[in-house]
Structures are given as structure tokens and as C-alpha cells.
Design a protein around this motif. Structure first.
Motif, PDB file in Angstrom:
ATOM      1  N   PHE A 140      -4.456  -6.888  -1.921  1.00 55.35           N
ATOM      2  CA  PHE A 140      -5.389  -6.565  -0.841  1.00 55.35           C
ATOM      3  C   PHE A 140      -6.575  -7.525  -0.893  1.00 55.35           C
ATOM      4  O   PHE A 140      -7.345  -7.508  -1.842  1.00 55.35           O
ATOM      5  CB  PHE A 140      -5.863  -5.121  -0.961  1.00 55.35           C
ATOM      6  CG  PHE A 140      -4.728  -4.137  -1.042  1.00 55.35           C
ATOM      7  CD1 PHE A 140      -3.742  -4.116  -0.062  1.00 55.35           C
ATOM      8  CD2 PHE A 140      -4.637  -3.241  -2.086  1.00 55.35           C
ATOM      9  CE1 PHE A 140      -2.688  -3.231  -0.134  1.00 55.35           C
ATOM     10  CE2 PHE A 140      -3.577  -2.346  -2.167  1.00 55.35           C
ATOM     11  CZ  PHE A 140      -2.608  -2.342  -1.192  1.00 55.35           C
ATOM     12  N   ALA A 182       0.240   5.235  -0.529  1.00 59.96           N
ATOM     13  CA  ALA A 182      -0.659   5.448   0.602  1.00 59.96           C
ATOM     14  C   ALA A 182       0.103   6.005   1.807  1.00 59.96           C
ATOM     15  O   ALA A 182       1.104   5.437   2.225  1.00 59.96           O
ATOM     16  CB  ALA A 182      -1.354   4.141   0.973  1.00 59.96           C
ATOM     17  N   TYR A 228      -5.819   0.883  -7.019  1.00 57.04           N
ATOM     18  CA  TYR A 228      -5.500   1.475  -5.715  1.00 57.04           C
ATOM     19  C   TYR A 228      -4.508   2.644  -5.780  1.00 57.04           C
ATOM     20  O   TYR A 228      -4.752   3.710  -5.220  1.00 57.04           O
ATOM     21  CB  TYR A 228      -4.987   0.392  -4.761  1.00 57.04           C
ATOM     22  CG  TYR A 228      -4.824   0.901  -3.348  1.00 57.04           C
ATOM     23  CD1 TYR A 228      -5.920   1.061  -2.520  1.00 57.04           C
ATOM     24  CD2 TYR A 228      -3.570   1.267  -2.849  1.00 57.04           C
ATOM     25  CE1 TYR A 228      -5.792   1.547  -1.240  1.00 57.04           C
ATOM     26  CE2 TYR A 228      -3.432   1.759  -1.564  1.00 57.04           C
ATOM     27  CZ  TYR A 228      -4.550   1.893  -0.772  1.00 57.04           C
ATOM     28  OH  TYR A 228      -4.416   2.391   0.501  1.00 57.04           O
ATOM     29  N   ASN A 235      -9.319  -7.618   0.654  1.00 56.50           N
ATOM     30  CA  ASN A 235     -10.658  -7.043   0.801  1.00 56.50           C
ATOM     31  C   ASN A 235     -11.096  -6.269  -0.443  1.00 56.50           C
ATOM     32  O   ASN A 235     -12.112  -5.599  -0.415  1.00 56.50           O
ATOM     33  CB  ASN A 235     -10.689  -6.138   2.030  1.00 56.50           C
ATOM     34  CG  ASN A 235      -9.554  -5.133   2.040  1.00 56.50           C
ATOM     35  OD1 ASN A 235      -8.427  -5.465   1.684  1.00 56.50           O
ATOM     36  ND2 ASN A 235      -9.837  -3.897   2.408  1.00 56.50           N
ATOM     37  N   ASP A 286      -7.094   1.276   4.939  1.00 54.28           N
ATOM     38  CA  ASP A 286      -7.276   0.343   3.822  1.00 54.28           C
ATOM     39  C   ASP A 286      -6.700  -1.034   4.061  1.00 54.28           C
ATOM     40  O   ASP A 286      -7.089  -1.992   3.397  1.00 54.28           O
ATOM     41  CB  ASP A 286      -6.634   0.920   2.546  1.00 54.28           C
ATOM     42  CG  ASP A 286      -7.378   2.145   2.047  1.00 54.28           C
ATOM     43  OD1 ASP A 286      -8.555   2.286   2.408  1.00 54.28           O
ATOM     44  OD2 ASP A 286      -6.780   2.953   1.314  1.00 54.28           O
ATOM     45  N   VAL A 287      -5.743  -1.147   4.972  1.00 56.98           N
ATOM     46  CA  VAL A 287      -5.092  -2.447   5.168  1.00 56.98           C
ATOM     47  C   VAL A 287      -5.292  -2.980   6.591  1.00 56.98           C
ATOM     48  O   VAL A 287      -5.769  -4.088   6.778  1.00 56.98           O
ATOM     49  CB  VAL A 287      -3.578  -2.369   4.851  1.00 56.98           C
ATOM     50  CG1 VAL A 287      -2.921  -3.705   5.122  1.00 56.98           C
ATOM     51  CG2 VAL A 287      -3.361  -1.949   3.407  1.00 56.98           C
ATOM     52  N   ALA A 320       0.844  -1.207   0.000  1.00 59.93           N
ATOM     53  CA  ALA A 320       0.000   0.000   0.000  1.00 59.93           C
ATOM     54  C   ALA A 320       0.876   1.252   0.000  1.00 59.93           C
ATOM     55  O   ALA A 320       0.621   2.209  -0.734  1.00 59.93           O
ATOM     56  CB  ALA A 320      -0.923  -0.017   1.210  1.00 59.93           C
ATOM     57  N   ARG A 326      -3.936   6.265   5.566  1.00 58.69           N
ATOM     58  CA  ARG A 326      -4.556   5.516   4.488  1.00 58.69           C
ATOM     59  C   ARG A 326      -4.272   4.019   4.657  1.00 58.69           C
ATOM     60  O   ARG A 326      -5.127   3.176   4.419  1.00 58.69           O
ATOM     61  CB  ARG A 326      -3.957   6.037   3.179  1.00 58.69           C
ATOM     62  CG  ARG A 326      -4.674   5.698   1.925  1.00 58.69           C
ATOM     63  CD  ARG A 326      -5.862   6.586   1.714  1.00 58.69           C
ATOM     64  NE  ARG A 326      -6.836   5.841   0.941  1.00 58.69           N
ATOM     65  CZ  ARG A 326      -7.390   6.280  -0.179  1.00 58.69           C
ATOM     66  NH1 ARG A 326      -7.117   7.493  -0.608  1.00 58.69           N
ATOM     67  NH2 ARG A 326      -8.242   5.529  -0.827  1.00 58.69           N
ATOM     68  N   VAL A 327      -3.034   3.700   5.062  1.00 60.62           N
ATOM     69  CA  VAL A 327      -2.667   2.306   5.279  1.00 60.62           C
ATOM     70  C   VAL A 327      -3.508   1.713   6.408  1.00 60.62           C
ATOM     71  O   VAL A 327      -4.006   0.590   6.319  1.00 60.62           O
ATOM     72  CB  VAL A 327      -1.160   2.183   5.605  1.00 60.62           C
ATOM     73  CG1 VAL A 327      -0.801   0.749   5.951  1.00 60.62           C
ATOM     74  CG2 VAL A 327      -0.326   2.665   4.427  1.00 60.62           C
ATOM     75  N   VAL A 338      -5.325   6.480  -4.616  1.00 56.61           N
ATOM     76  CA  VAL A 338      -4.553   7.196  -3.604  1.00 56.61           C
ATOM     77  C   VAL A 338      -4.017   8.518  -4.165  1.00 56.61           C
ATOM     78  O   VAL A 338      -3.947   9.523  -3.469  1.00 56.61           O
ATOM     79  CB  VAL A 338      -3.391   6.307  -3.103  1.00 56.61           C
ATOM     80  CG1 VAL A 338      -2.404   7.097  -2.288  1.00 56.61           C
ATOM     81  CG2 VAL A 338      -3.936   5.151  -2.286  1.00 56.61           C
ATOM     82  N   PRO A 379      -9.285  -3.300   7.774  1.00 51.27           N
ATOM     83  CA  PRO A 379      -9.929  -4.456   7.130  1.00 51.27           C
ATOM     84  C   PRO A 379      -9.334  -5.785   7.590  1.00 51.27           C
ATOM     85  O   PRO A 379     -10.054  -6.762   7.758  1.00 51.27           O
ATOM     86  CB  PRO A 379      -9.666  -4.242   5.639  1.00 51.27           C
ATOM     87  CG  PRO A 379      -9.446  -2.793   5.497  1.00 51.27           C
ATOM     88  CD  PRO A 379      -8.796  -2.329   6.765  1.00 51.27           C
TER      89      PRO A 379
END
Lengths: 273, 349
Positions: B94, A180, B105, B96, A188-189, A175, A184-185, B109, A192
């Protein structure tokens, strides 16, 4: 599966089935029926919504439990990931201290809240010294919130830590390589990745807060949460019907929350609480 | 898509010592040309991944080391602001997000607007031949498909530098071959500065414009695949790329003498051991120039297009001879071998 095998399975399940029926199904059914045998009949259940006192207590209990759950998840999420990622002297001690509240009954936690924010507590002393005003909030929803968050943390932090251990650091690096920034990390990571842990730990946290009694009882006076109302109806008013109806509804809401969480998270949620 | 302009990368005395004191990378100077593919090749623990992570910005070099992207000193710049594309051995997709969301992605961003984003994602998916997978979940993909998605995701934002960390290691041999060809095609068409880390010499030979063979935190040799293969600078490098024979000799009166070995030699003999490739030694054909080695066949493997012999010279390790398959050999046969003097390498030279 052959007939013999099926018979054997039934025989093996019998003890669990008997205990389940005797200590769960039958009392629950009885509770439900008693709730409908008062002078007003089944409308005792309706009273929970129509009677302002019951309804307010129901709403405030749900709100309290939901906000305790949210606050606990934020705290445990941050602390859990930090503790999993950093090795430092005293880490084991910190982890042990965070899980310590599991050992205390609700009464003791209520007592601790009073020590901290009660009339002779530490926080009023400090605010008195600083602002010349004693900030006392132990005997209110705020005090209850604090106590509940305190005893909810151990129930969630271990789950979060176990889940954080399984997060793949490569995902965060990927990411970042894509541009990112740290927040943001996280969004988004990390979040989740921890979602299953949040759902299962959050469900248990919510259920525990819904039914907790000891802490509320210790702080008493101005607090009007559902378990307290049930206690009052049952012991002081001898209103067995209303106590039963409220108990049944409390159980139903908690069970529904757990079922909902389970459907979101797969089958990893223990129906505890 | 317009080819992104490659930029040169320069490492200046970049070394890395871990917290526990182990030296992962000795201070290293290195320039990677714009648009070039440089492959770091070496066994595990040789420092190749550490070097990649320093270029990426995931690790900082020790004090004094600097990293340059073109004329920018990016030593202090974290990876998220270096504009690099990265591909990992474990894919690191990722879970998800769908395939298309993964590829999008980096653009999301960077706040690329929706229409352009969708166009670019479609283009990337097509380029990697995975258009039909766009809406799949990651756990529904095979390893090869995942790595295609990872490549598409890495190049979608048009990075200045592409970094690949053992991207094919987790795949089976056949898939590795297919994807290698595809990565090669991709790198040629993008003309982007690329750093590729692997322990597989075939990958390094196929993909690298230059190869840096690494050993114990140092670059043992850097050069084109041809240079590295034909003029390895050390026994380590020689052994890492292709097979190599080693024979102990001493210089004596115009000859190199060893067990079963007598090679006319008039140059200097800078060591006690010579090296040569299995394909450079051949069965003596009875011509005027004398055979230089004699031994006994230990084993003979007929491999279709060639036969591989293992020959015992009487002492030392047996040597391997790659010969044409026409004649048949049996274990125990005596053989006489020729070796052109110009194919002899000296590891200590």
C-alpha cells in the motif's frame, strides 16, 4: 545559462507576459483599487464581513460550492470507477451523456432545473399525483445545488476515470487477502488511490461553482449567491465600489482554494475556474 | 512465534473457464498436504496462476469444482474470510502507508489490539531483517526490500495457507538467489501449507517439497524434485526441468540403432525416441564395454568445473554432453561416447 540564451528566453516569454499583464494583473489591480475608492474608503472590504447581506451571501456561496464539490466527487467517484471497471453495451454512450453538460451554457442548465423542479416541472407533477402536494424547489438553493452538481459531474468524472484506470487491482486483492471487507478496501485502497484525482477535480469543481452565474441568474428570485450580488450591485444599484470589492474577494477565495488543493496534490491542479 | 498449524488443501474437479470460453484449467483433483510446499511450475498460460487464484479465493472454480481447506468446504468463501497470506510478483504494497503500517494491516483489519499488534509487527520486521525500514515510505525501498515487506505483511496475521505468485520474478538474478534462500528458511520455520507459483525451474527445485509441472491447463506431472528430474513423465516435463537430449532410434536385433548410435538393448522399446541428460553421457574411456555413440564435436565450451560439448551424431539435433574438464577438445574432433542403459528415458512411456 548564457546571457544570450537568457535574452532569448525573455523575448519568447514577452507575448505571454504582455497578455497576462494586460488582461489579468492590470484589471485586477484596478478592481482592487476601485474597491477602496468609495465614500467609505477601504472599509468597503470590511463591509463584506460586517454587512449581514454581503456576509450571508459569501457564506452561502462557499457552503453551496463546498457541498456541490462533495456531492459531485461522491457521484463521480462511484460512477467513474464503475465505468472504468465494467465493459457493457452502451458504456460509451453513458460516458458521453455524462460529459454532455459541458456543452450547455448555465442558462440552459437553469432552464432544465426549472423543467424538472419548477412550478410546471416534472417533480411537482409526480409529488402532486402521489401526495397531493406540489414539491417546487427549482428557485431555491436546492435547485441551484442540483444544477451545479449536474454541470460539475463532467468536469470531474473524466479525471476520476483516468485515475481509476491506473489503480492496481493487485492492491485490492492484497487488502482482501489480509482480511479487508469490501468497504474497507474502498476506504484503504481505492479512495487513497484516487485522492490526487479527487483533489484536482474537486478544486476545479469548487472554483466553477463559486463563480457560476448563468444558472443562478435563470433561477433568480430567492437566490443570493455572490456572483448574483455582484451583478445586482453593479447593474441595478450602480454601486461600482462594492461590486469591485466583492469581485476581488470572490477571486481571492477561489484562488486560495486552488492554491491549497495544489499544495496537497503536488502540481497536477490546473488553475482553471 | 508459535508455528501456525498447517492444513491440507484439496481441489476436487476444480476447473476454470473464462467468460470468453478459453479453458484456463481443466477439472483438476489435487491434494496439498498440511505444512507442505507445493510449487506450480510451467510456462506462462499453463494455468498455474489460475490454480493459485482458485486456492486463494480470488477466482471461483467452474460449477462442480470444490475447494477444501482441511474439513471446511471454502468454495463459496471469499478470500477475505479464508485466512490466507498472499505475496504478489508486483509486491502490491500500500503506497499510502509506511512499512510498519503495511505489515500491521492484516492485524488492524482483524482488530488485534494495539500492543499485541506492535509486538507482532516488530517480530515480523526482525524476522525479515528490515527492522530499520519500519518508518520508511514504500517508494523509498528497493525491489528486494519491498518483497521482504510483502512477505512480512502476508505472514503477520498467521494465515492458514501461504500463497506466492512469482514472488522473485521481478528481481535481478543475485537478489533472487538471496531471497530464495531466505524464503526457504522462512517456509521451513513456519511449517505452513504453501503454494508457490513460478516459471523458474531452479526456484521450483530449491523450494518445493513437491513440484506440479503444468501444461495447457493440466498437471503434466506431480512429484518430488528428484522424481521429476530423474523420471520425467513426458518430453515436455523433461524439457522444462533441466536440459535433455533427444535421439531418434529403432529397435533392431538386440540394439537401438540411430544415426551414429548403436546401443545394446534387450528390454522393450516403447517409442521411436530416447532421452538422456547431458551429465549421464560420457566420453568413452576405451574399456571393454563398447562405445554406443559416435559423432563430431560442433563446439566445446570450457566452463571451469566442466566442459560442455555439442556433438553432431550425423542426423537430428546435436546432443549436449557435460564432461569433466580435464581433457581438451576442439571443434571438428571425432568423439566416442558411453551411456549407461539405465539412464535412458522414453518420453512416450
Amino acid at each position: 545559462m548564457g546571457g544570450r540564451e537568457r535574452l532569448l528566453l525573455l523575448a519568447l516569454m514577452a507575448p505571454a507576459a504582455i497578455v497576462f499583464a494586460a488582461f489579468f494583473l492590470l484589471p485586477l489591480a484596478r478592481l482592487f483599487v476601485i474597491g477602496g475608492t468609495g465614500p467609505t474608503g477601504w472599509s468597503a472590504y470590511l463591509a463584506i464581513v460586517t454587512d449581514a447581506r454581503y456576509f450571508r451571501s459569501l457564506v452561502s456561496t462557499v457552503l453551496l460550492s463546498a457541498s456541490v464539490t462533495a456531492a459531485t466527487l461522491v457521484i463521480s467517484g462511484i460512477a467513474g470507477v464503475f465505468l472504468e471497471r465494467n465493459r457493457f453495451r452502451g458504456r460509451a454512450l453513458v460516458t458521453a451523456m455524462l460529459t454532455l453538460p459541458l456543452a450547455f451554457p448555465g442558462v440552459v442548465i437553469g432552464f432544465m432545473v426549472i423543467m424538472l423542479a419548477g412550478r410546471q416541472g416534472l417533480i411537482p407533477e409526480i409529488t402532486d399525483a402521489l401526495f397531493n402536494e406540489r414539491l417546487v424547489f427549482a428557485y431555491s438553493m436546492a435547485g441551484l445545488f442540483m444544477g451545479y452538481v449536474y454541470f460539475s459531474i463532467p468536469r470531474t468524472i473524466l479525471t476520476v476515470m483516468a485515475s481509476a484506470e491506473k489503480l492496481d487491482p493487485r492492491l485490492e486483492e492484497a487488502a482482501r487477502s489480509l482480511g479487508a471487507r469490501p468497504w474497507r478496501v474502498v476506504a484503504d485502497v481505492i479512495v487513497p488511490g484516487l485522492k490526487p484525482a479527487f483533489i484536482s477535480a474537486g478544486a476545479i469543481c469548487f472554483a466553477t461553482a463559486m463563480g457560476a452565474f448563468g444558472t443562478a441568474f435563470t433561477l433568480a428570485t430567492r437566490i443570493n449567491v455572490l456572483p448574483m450580488v455582484i451583478y445586482t450591485e453593479f447593474t441595478l444599484q450602480a454601486n461600482l465600489v462594492m461590486a469591485s470589492a466583492l469581485s476581488f474577494v470572490l477571486g481571492a477565495i477561489t484562488w486560495a482554494a486552488l492554491a491549497l488543493a495544489r499544495s496537497f496534490a503536488g502540481s497536477s491542479v490546473a488553475a482553471a475556474g | 512465534m508459535s508455528a501456525p498449524d498447517g492444513i491440507p488443501i484439496r481441489l476436487e474437479r476444480a476447473g476454470k473457464t473464462f467468460d470468453d470460453g478459453t479453458r484456463a484449467l481443466e477439472p483438476t483433483d489435487l491434494t496439498i498436504e498440511a505444512g507442505e510446499t507445493l510449487v506450480f511450475l510451467g510456462p506462462s498460460g499453463c494455468g498455474k496462476t489460475t490454480t493459485l487464484r482458485i486456492v486463494a479465493g480470488l477466482d471461483q472454480p467452474d460449477a462442480g469444482g470444490r475447494v477444501w481447506f482441511g474439513s471446511d468446504d471454502v468454495t463459496e468463501v471469499p478470500i477475505e474470510r479464508r485466512n490466507v497470506g498472499m505475496v504478489f510478483q508486483s509486491y502490491a504494497l500500500f503506497p499510502n502507508m509506511s512499512v510498519a503500517d503495511n505489515v500491521a494491516y492484516g492485524l488492524k483489519v482483524r482488530r488485534v489490539d494495539e500492543a499485541e499488534r506492535r509486538g507482532r509487527v516488530a517480530q515480523m520486521l526482525e524476522m525479515m531483517h528490515i527492522t530499520e525500514l519500519a518508518h520508511r515510505r514504500i517508494d523509498q525501498l528497493s525491489g528486494g526490500q519491498r518483497q521482504r515487506v510483502a512477505l512480512a505483511r502476508a505472514i503477520a496475521p498467521r494465515p492458514r495457507v501461504l500463497l506466492l505468485d512469482e514472488p522473485l520474478t521481478a528481481l535481478d538474478a543475485k537478489l533472487r538467489e538471496t531471497l530464495r534462500v531466505e524464503i526457504d528458511r522462512l517456509l521451513r520455520s513456519l511449517a505452513i501449507t504453501t503454494v508457490y507459483v513460478t516459471h523458474d525451474q531452479a526456484e521450483a527445485m530449491a523450494l518445493g517439497d513437491r513440484i506440479a509441472v503444468m501444461q495447457k491447463g493440466r498437471i503434466a506431472q506431480i512429484g518430488t524434485p528428484r522424481e521429476i528430474y530423474q523420471r520425467p513423465s513426458s518430453a515436455f516435463v523433461a524439457g522444462f526441468i533441466g536440459a535433455m537430449n533427444h535421439v531418434s532410434v529403432r529397435a533392431d536385433n538386440g540394439y537401438l540403432i540411430g544415426s551414429g548410435t548403436r546401443i545394446p538393448w534387450h528390454g522393450s522399446a516403447p517409442g521411436g525416441q530416447i532421452m538422456f541428460r547431458p551429465e549421464d553421457v560420457s566420453i568413452h574411456d576405451g574399456s571393454v564395454s563398447p562405445a554406443v555413440m559416435e559423432g563430431r564435436i560442433l563446439s566445446a565450451f570450457f566452463l571451469g568445473d566442466h566442459t560442455r560439448l555439442s556433438v553432431d551424431l550425423g542426423a537430428g539435433d546435436p546432443i549436449t554432453v557435460r564432461t569433466e574438464a580435464r581433457c581438451s577438445f576442439a571443434a571438428g574432433d571425432a568423439v566416442r561416447l558411453s551411456l549407461p542403459a539405465e539412464r535412458i528415458l522414453w518420453p512416450e512411456a
